[in-house]
Design a protein around this motif. Structure first.
Motif, mmCIF file in Angstrom:
data_model
loop_
_atom_site.group_PDB
_atom_site.id
_atom_site.type_symbol
_atom_site.label_atom_id
_atom_site.label_comp_id
_atom_site.label_asym_id
_atom_site.label_seq_id
_atom_site.Cartn_x
_atom_site.Cartn_y
_atom_site.Cartn_z
ATOM 1 N N ALA A 1 -44.998 -37.650 -46.471
ATOM 2 C CA ALA A 1 -43.828 -37.656 -47.348
ATOM 3 C C ALA A 1 -43.022 -38.939 -47.165
ATOM 4 O O ALA A 1 -42.557 -39.550 -48.139
ATOM 5 C CB ALA A 1 -42.957 -36.439 -47.059
ATOM 6 N N LYS A 2 -42.851 -39.346 -45.913
ATOM 7 C CA LYS A 2 -42.118 -40.580 -45.622
ATOM 8 C C LYS A 2 -42.815 -41.785 -46.266
ATOM 9 O O LYS A 2 -42.169 -42.677 -46.822
ATOM 10 C CB LYS A 2 -42.007 -40.759 -44.105
ATOM 11 N N ASN A 3 -44.134 -41.795 -46.201
ATOM 12 C CA ASN A 3 -44.884 -42.901 -46.799
ATOM 13 C C ASN A 3 -44.721 -42.931 -48.315
ATOM 14 O O ASN A 3 -44.605 -44.000 -48.914
ATOM 15 C CB ASN A 3 -46.368 -42.787 -46.435
ATOM 16 N N TYR A 4 -44.718 -41.751 -48.948
ATOM 17 C CA TYR A 4 -44.530 -41.689 -50.398
ATOM 18 C C TYR A 4 -43.168 -42.258 -50.787
ATOM 19 O O TYR A 4 -43.047 -43.019 -51.759
ATOM 20 C CB TYR A 4 -44.634 -40.244 -50.894
ATOM 21 N N ILE A 5 -42.137 -41.890 -50.017
ATOM 22 C CA ILE A 5 -40.790 -42.361 -50.336
ATOM 23 C C ILE A 5 -40.699 -43.873 -50.147
ATOM 24 O O ILE A 5 -40.102 -44.582 -50.964
ATOM 25 C CB ILE A 5 -39.745 -41.620 -49.464
ATOM 26 N N GLU A 6 -41.310 -44.381 -49.075
ATOM 27 C CA GLU A 6 -41.288 -45.827 -48.843
ATOM 28 C C GLU A 6 -41.989 -46.571 -49.976
ATOM 29 O O GLU A 6 -41.519 -47.610 -50.452
ATOM 30 C CB GLU A 6 -41.935 -46.146 -47.501
ATOM 31 N N ARG A 7 -43.138 -46.029 -50.418
ATOM 32 C CA ARG A 7 -43.855 -46.662 -51.514
ATOM 33 C C ARG A 7 -43.048 -46.603 -52.811
ATOM 34 O O ARG A 7 -43.051 -47.548 -53.605
ATOM 35 C CB ARG A 7 -45.221 -45.983 -51.712
ATOM 36 N N TYR A 8 -42.357 -45.487 -53.009
ATOM 37 C CA TYR A 8 -41.516 -45.341 -54.205
ATOM 38 C C TYR A 8 -40.444 -46.436 -54.217
ATOM 39 O O TYR A 8 -40.244 -47.113 -55.227
ATOM 40 C CB TYR A 8 -40.870 -43.952 -54.232
ATOM 41 N N PHE A 9 -39.767 -46.601 -53.095
ATOM 42 C CA PHE A 9 -38.694 -47.597 -53.042
ATOM 43 C C PHE A 9 -39.232 -49.028 -53.111
ATOM 44 O O PHE A 9 -38.547 -49.923 -53.616
ATOM 45 C CB PHE A 9 -37.851 -47.396 -51.781
ATOM 46 N N ASP A 10 -40.460 -49.238 -52.614
ATOM 47 C CA ASP A 10 -41.075 -50.562 -52.763
ATOM 48 C C ASP A 10 -41.288 -50.892 -54.242
ATOM 49 O O ASP A 10 -41.109 -52.041 -54.661
ATOM 50 C CB ASP A 10 -42.423 -50.612 -52.039
ATOM 51 N N ARG A 11 -41.700 -49.885 -55.007
ATOM 52 C CA ARG A 11 -41.976 -50.095 -56.433
ATOM 53 C C ARG A 11 -40.712 -50.037 -57.287
ATOM 54 O O ARG A 11 -40.676 -50.624 -58.372
ATOM 55 C CB ARG A 11 -42.957 -49.034 -56.941
ATOM 56 N N TYR A 12 -39.695 -49.305 -56.803
ATOM 57 C CA TYR A 12 -38.442 -49.163 -57.563
ATOM 58 C C TYR A 12 -37.256 -49.588 -56.691
ATOM 59 O O TYR A 12 -36.415 -48.775 -56.299
ATOM 60 C CB TYR A 12 -38.248 -47.713 -58.016
ATOM 61 N N PRO A 13 -37.167 -50.868 -56.344
ATOM 62 C CA PRO A 13 -36.108 -51.320 -55.431
ATOM 63 C C PRO A 13 -34.709 -51.128 -56.016
ATOM 64 O O PRO A 13 -33.744 -50.980 -55.268
ATOM 65 C CB PRO A 13 -36.427 -52.814 -55.235
ATOM 66 N N GLY A 14 -34.590 -51.148 -57.339
ATOM 67 C CA GLY A 14 -33.277 -50.939 -57.951
ATOM 68 C C GLY A 14 -32.717 -49.570 -57.634
ATOM 69 O O GLY A 14 -31.496 -49.402 -57.472
ATOM 70 N N VAL A 15 -33.585 -48.556 -57.534
ATOM 71 C CA VAL A 15 -33.149 -47.203 -57.196
ATOM 72 C C VAL A 15 -32.617 -47.172 -55.768
ATOM 73 O O VAL A 15 -31.566 -46.595 -55.488
ATOM 74 C CB VAL A 15 -34.298 -46.192 -57.371
ATOM 75 N N LYS A 16 -33.341 -47.826 -54.860
ATOM 76 C CA LYS A 16 -32.886 -47.869 -53.466
ATOM 77 C C LYS A 16 -31.542 -48.578 -53.355
ATOM 78 O O LYS A 16 -30.635 -48.122 -52.647
ATOM 79 C CB LYS A 16 -33.928 -48.572 -52.597
ATOM 80 N N ASN A 17 -31.409 -49.709 -54.056
ATOM 81 C CA ASN A 17 -30.132 -50.439 -54.016
ATOM 82 C C ASN A 17 -28.996 -49.589 -54.571
ATOM 83 O O ASN A 17 -27.880 -49.597 -54.042
ATOM 84 C CB ASN A 17 -30.249 -51.737 -54.828
ATOM 85 N N TYR A 18 -29.270 -48.847 -55.644
ATOM 86 C CA TYR A 18 -28.238 -47.959 -56.218
ATOM 87 C C TYR A 18 -27.790 -46.935 -55.187
ATOM 88 O O TYR A 18 -26.586 -46.695 -55.010
ATOM 89 C CB TYR A 18 -28.782 -47.252 -57.458
ATOM 90 N N MET A 19 -28.748 -46.326 -54.509
ATOM 91 C CA MET A 19 -28.402 -45.282 -53.543
ATOM 92 C C MET A 19 -27.559 -45.847 -52.401
ATOM 93 O O MET A 19 -26.557 -45.247 -51.999
ATOM 94 C CB MET A 19 -29.677 -44.634 -52.999
ATOM 95 N N GLU A 20 -27.948 -47.005 -51.882
ATOM 96 C CA GLU A 20 -27.204 -47.600 -50.772
ATOM 97 C C GLU A 20 -25.805 -48.016 -51.226
ATOM 98 O O GLU A 20 -24.810 -47.791 -50.528
ATOM 99 C CB GLU A 20 -27.974 -48.795 -50.213
ATOM 100 N N HIS A 21 -25.732 -48.634 -52.389
ATOM 101 C CA HIS A 21 -24.434 -49.071 -52.913
ATOM 102 C C HIS A 21 -23.523 -47.872 -53.177
ATOM 103 O O HIS A 21 -22.320 -47.911 -52.861
ATOM 104 C CB HIS A 21 -24.643 -49.860 -54.200
ATOM 105 N N THR A 22 -24.077 -46.810 -53.750
ATOM 106 C CA THR A 22 -23.269 -45.643 -54.105
ATOM 107 C C THR A 22 -22.727 -44.942 -52.869
ATOM 108 O O THR A 22 -21.566 -44.516 -52.840
ATOM 109 C CB THR A 22 -24.104 -44.659 -54.948
ATOM 110 N N ARG A 23 -23.570 -44.824 -51.842
ATOM 111 C CA ARG A 23 -23.083 -44.211 -50.594
ATOM 112 C C ARG A 23 -21.917 -45.017 -50.023
ATOM 113 O O ARG A 23 -20.904 -44.450 -49.599
ATOM 114 C CB ARG A 23 -24.213 -44.111 -49.573
#
Length: 957
Positions: free
Chosen positions: A813-835
């Motif tokens: 599961a952790k690997n899937y999430i890491e791969r997701y964020f690698d492919r969708y970095p904008g989503v990861k940035n949104y989450m970090e910025h929003t927090r």
């Protein structure tokens, strides 16, 4: 003494002081009407006691301290009453049910290991002030837990005020940020503003902003007084008129820090007698049993504190008069505790001084008086309007009386249907309504109300379609302060420092409650005039706040427009096919009996499938099934989560799960829906509560049409009973993948934006990215995984949660999430910025500016903070989706009206609008409704709405 506060300079000791008087009011108002003997209203009330226990247990866990005390006000007058006889004169007397719980509260607080102080002749604030300053002088870190803003004057580098109920922290910087002045000027600030709650006048027309401005400019109250001649305008004149009063006002508002506590704290300044104590578990067990807290009593032997702290956020909240009320299955639970959970006057925000000084209320019993008031309302720019009725059921309520207010402090009541013996002659109801109808139906005459949707229905029951409702104070509060209660009494107390007659004062409670038409006209007039008058006054306090913020004003205007559309939906109602439901109920009943038989055979004996105790005995004693988790009391749990886990390997839990689901479906829907049809219309008319969910979503109540299960064939079949009359069909219009589209817009992620712009299946695209295969090669299983990941991450799902959802190990599961964020970095940035943004400002916003508050975002409690962080990520998407469906609802209804279409909007369910459509307008609905819904907003990705049509709601999908 041997132990001093300064023994360990590297790690100062901590003194925790609890404002017990504030706590007990909060506990009383937050908890339901608990009794020592459940179900026996004549037994001792215990809600405040239980609330106090929960709150103190939670506080002790979250704020460890070396020394602690809980301070209460004692009975009787203080020196302030001698200085100023009108001090606190306007406060309502303590409710009898709370007064009877004071002594037990003191007792249980002592048994929990807290020092209890209630010093005769000394207010709790002064005791707190004395202890705090004494300790701070010795270098002790002092934490005061209270919601009372008056204590802010004590704050310094060693004294901090916290309010754990809403996450507010008043340290030196926090006080200045909140009030605009440093703590050492708070007494001066409060003296200028006054304290409406304690009936201590300030300078008339001087509010917090003016007071802060003067003190910033001149440096102190004394300097403001010295320069009074330099301050011009009305406030300058008011200041000059107040000069003689201000010294006494300052004396009344200054917290004493040198009280004589001899006999109560004999070893001051050592403070040894308030060292943190331990629980007296034996005495506590007896106390808990005495007051009916059997669950708490059982926990004393093992982990009571942790169990209680989990329970501490489980307060309930009752319905508020003339306000939406009810539970909301769609709200983001982590955003906050329930609205109104801990509100009470001491903890309220700065009240805006009411403009009311003298009240003049008329009772209209003659045509002459009626004509005089009709001329007033016709000439007024804005009129507060209120109805008194025979029922809270808005489709059945009949008018008993009507009140108006056009200026603060002035109102009139027209009694129309009071029917008690010897009631005075009243103007004829039909004639009064006929004379009022032109004004009521004239949109150019602006009207104001509290929960106006209810009043619209009431007038409609008498054949009047009211136009011109420009404002609703319930919705103003909902937009400005979503986590607080929105009932009129709460609004008036919070913003005006006013209180009035309650409905229960007039009509009583429970089985002995009388109908409003039996209330004495003189009392009814006072009550109803107060309602209209306070509604107008609350509006004058809240409307400027909305005008000052363009985004919040837009949201408020959307809520007002939504209220009108929802009124139409509720009025239309939905046609229910009773015979279809009867057939389904019979079939469900047969299946339920068959499941019971099969469960008994699997268990090897008969047992009650609705009894957790008997199920546990069968599972864990007789069959030896594994214990998945335990209840707080240590017993093996048999809740739905446990049954679902066990059902993966054992047939009996699966049978019980199915039995539970079908029994609930039968009892809630197939047996009851047809019975809820209105006798006049033959339709079911749900109530859409607009001011409950913190995300802006609607709640459907009585019946709840939004919670019909759709993941089982039996649940979906219930929608077959939602039908159209002959010559019409049902149409369903909903947004496609709306929250994922909103995520793409908010995050700006290039890959997501491209997928939606190109019309690509976003789950297939995600699977392609994560699994590294061409989109054409993605399997159905890979797409399913991607769908879970897409939606899971929207809700802040962790690797553990994903592993559980997909039945895979945590590493995968952790690997899937890491791969997701690698492919969708904008989503990861949104989450970090929003927090980070949420932690900084305490709230997040939807695309349109709706504020979603997160009081736990900086909580020291890890699970609460994590929940708030997940909510911070998801709330903008849920809230934006709620805004979009409201925009669509308003737009579609507007076009239906403009084009004089016969199509009716009959339901709003999550992201879906449901219509009753004449066959002649099917093509219009198929083509125009999706276009209208897609065009209500322009995001970075296209909005897509889809329409289905069928003979019933199920076939329309």
């Amino acid at each position: 003494m041997n132990d001093s506060f300064t023994d360990s300079p590297a790690k100062p000791k901590t003194l925790l002081l609890v404002d017990g008087s504030s706590y007990l009011y909060r506990a009383f108002h937050a908890m339901p009407d608990l009794r020592a003997v459940p179900g026996d209203p004549s037994s001792a009330p215990t809600g405040a006691i239980r609330g106090m226990i929960n709150m103190l247990q939670s506080l002790r866990k979250e704020v460890p301290a070396d020394y602690a005390a809980c301070i209460f006000d004692d009975k009787g007058p203080t020196f302030r009453d001698a200085l100023y006889p009108e001090y606190k004169a306007h406060r309502s007397p303590m409710p009898d049910d709370l007064r009877s719980q004071i002594e037990p509260i003191h007792e249980v607080v002592r048994l929990m290991g807290w020092k209890v102080l209630a010093v005769p002749g000394v207010e709790a604030d002064d005791v707190i002030g004395t202890l705090a300053v004494t300790a701070a002088r010795q270098g002790i870190e002092v934490i005061v837990s209270s919601g009372d803003k008056d204590l802010a004057q004590l704050v310094n580098s060693h004294i901090t005020i916290i309010d754990t109920m809403n996450g507010r922290r008043r340290d030196v910087a926090g006080v200045e940020a909140e009030f605009g002045v440093p703590p050492q000027l708070m007494v001066d600030f409060q003296t200028l503003v006054g304290d409406v709650i304690d009936n201590v006048p300030g300078v008339p027309k001087v509010g917090p902003k003016t007071a802060a401005k003067w003190l910033q400019e001149y440096g102190s109250l004394d300097a403001v007084v010295a320069n009074a001649d330099q301050i011009k305008g009305v406030v300058g004149e008011n200041l000059k008129k107040s000069l003689d009063w201000l010294p006494l006002g300052r004396q009344l508002l200054t917290i004493k820090t040198d009280c004589d506590l001899d006999g109560w704290m004999p070893d001051l300044p050592a403070l040894d007698s308030i060292a943190t104590g331990t629980m007296d578990t034996g005495a506590l067990a007896i106390f808990y049993e005495k007051y009916g807290f059997k669950g708490l009593a059982r926990t004393l032997g093992g982990g009571a504190a942790s169990v209680a702290s989990k329970a501490s956020s489980g307060f309930g909240v009752g319905p508020k008069e003339r306000s939406d009320a009810g539970s909301d299955p769609n709200s983001v639970r982590q955003l906050t505790r329930e609205p109104g959970l801990f509100d009470e006057p001491e903890a309220a925000s700065d009240p805006i001084p009411s403009s009311v000084t003298n009240l003049h209320y008329d009772t209209i019993l003659t045509w002459e008086a009626f004509d005089r008031w009709l001329a007033k309302v016709q000439a007024a720019d804005l009129v507060a309007l209120d109805t008194e009725t025979t029922s809270l059921d808005e489709m059945r309520a009949q008018i008993v009386g009507i009140s108006f207010s056009v200026t603060p402090g002035e109102a009139a009541y027209i009694p129309l249907a009071h029917a008690y013996p010897d009631a005075p002659a009243q103007l004829p109801l039909a004639d009064v309504l006929a004379k009022l109808k032109p004004w009521l139906q004239d949109a150019s005459h602006k009207k104001l109300g509290q929960h106006v949707k209810y009043d619209r229905h009431v007038f409609a029951n008498h054949g009047i379609e009211v136009q011109g409702y420009a404002h609703d104070t319930m919705l103003q509060s909902y937009v400005l302060e979503v986590t607080k209660p929105h009932g009129l009494a709460s609004l008036a107390e919070r913003h005006l420092g006013r209180s009035g007659i309650s409905f229960e004062d007039l009509c009583g409670k429970g089985a002995n409650q009388i109908c409003f038409d039996q209330v004495d006209i003189a009392q009814a007039a006072q009550y109803s005039c107060e309602d209209s008058d306070m509604t107008l006054d609350v509006h004058r306090a809240l409307w400027p706040l909305l005008q000052a913020n363009d985004k919040l004003r837009f949201i408020y205007e959307l809520e007002i427009a939504s209220s009108e559309a929802l009124y139409r939906i509720e009025r239309n109602g939905v046609l229910i096919d009773g015979p279809t439901l009867a057939v389904q109920s019979h079939e469900l009943g047969q299946r339920i009996l068959q499941l019971e038989k099969e469960a008994h055979e699997l268990a090897g004996q008969p047992f009650n499938l609705s009894s957790p105790k008997q199920i546990a005995e069968i599972f864990f004693t007789k069959l030896g099934l594994p214990v998945v988790k335990k209840t707080p009391t240590g017993s093996p749990s048999t809740d739905d989560e446990v049954l679902q886990k066990l059902a993966e390997d054992y047939p009996l839990p699966a049978k019980i799960l199915e039995h539970r689901g079908l029994a609930k479906l039968k009892g809630t829907y197939t047996d009851k829906l047809a019975q809820l049809a209105h006798p006049r219309t033959g339709r079911v008319h749900t109530h859409y509560a607009q001011a409950i969910a913190v995300t802006g979503r609607l709640s459907s109540l009585e019946p709840n049409l939004q919670n019909i299960p759709v993941r089982t064939p039996e649940g979906r079949r219930v929608r077959e009973a939602f039908v159209a009359p002959p010559g019409s069909v049902i149409a369903s219009a909903d947004y496609s993948q709306i929250e994922l589209r909103i995520m793409a817009h908010i995050s700006g992620d290039a890959a997501l934006l491209l997928a939606f712009h190109d019309g690509i299946d976003v789950h297939r695209a995600t699977a392609s990215e994560i699994f590294g295969v061409d989109r054409a090669q993605v399997t159905s299983e890979q797409r399913r995984y991607a769908k879970v990941i897409n939606f899971g991450l929207i809700y802040g799902m962790s690797a553990y949660g994903l592993a559980k959802a997909l039945s895979i190990d945590n590493t995968a599961a952790k690997n899937y999430i890491e791969r997701y964020f690698d492919r969708y970095p904008g989503v990861k940035n949104y989450m970090e910025h929003t927090r980070a943004l949420a932690k900084r400002q305490g709230y997040v916003e939807t695309v349109f500016g709706r504020r979603l508050y997160l009081p736990e975002i900086n909580s020291p409690n890890g699970p609460r903070r994590s929940g708030a962080e997940r909510a911070a990520i998801n709330a903008p998407m849920q809230g934006t989706a709620a805004d979009l469906i409201k925009l669509s609802m308003v737009k579609v209804q507007q076009v239906i009206d403009e084009e004089k279409r016969a199509t009716k909007m009959i339901m709003q369910v999550h992201d879906e609008l449901v219509f009753e459509v004449p066959e002649s307008e099917i093509d219009w609905v198929r083509h125009e409704v999706p276009r209208l819904m897609a065009g209500v907003a322009h995001l970075k990705v296209p909005l897509l709405a889809e329409v289905g049509v069928g003979a019933n709601w199920d076939k329309a999908h």
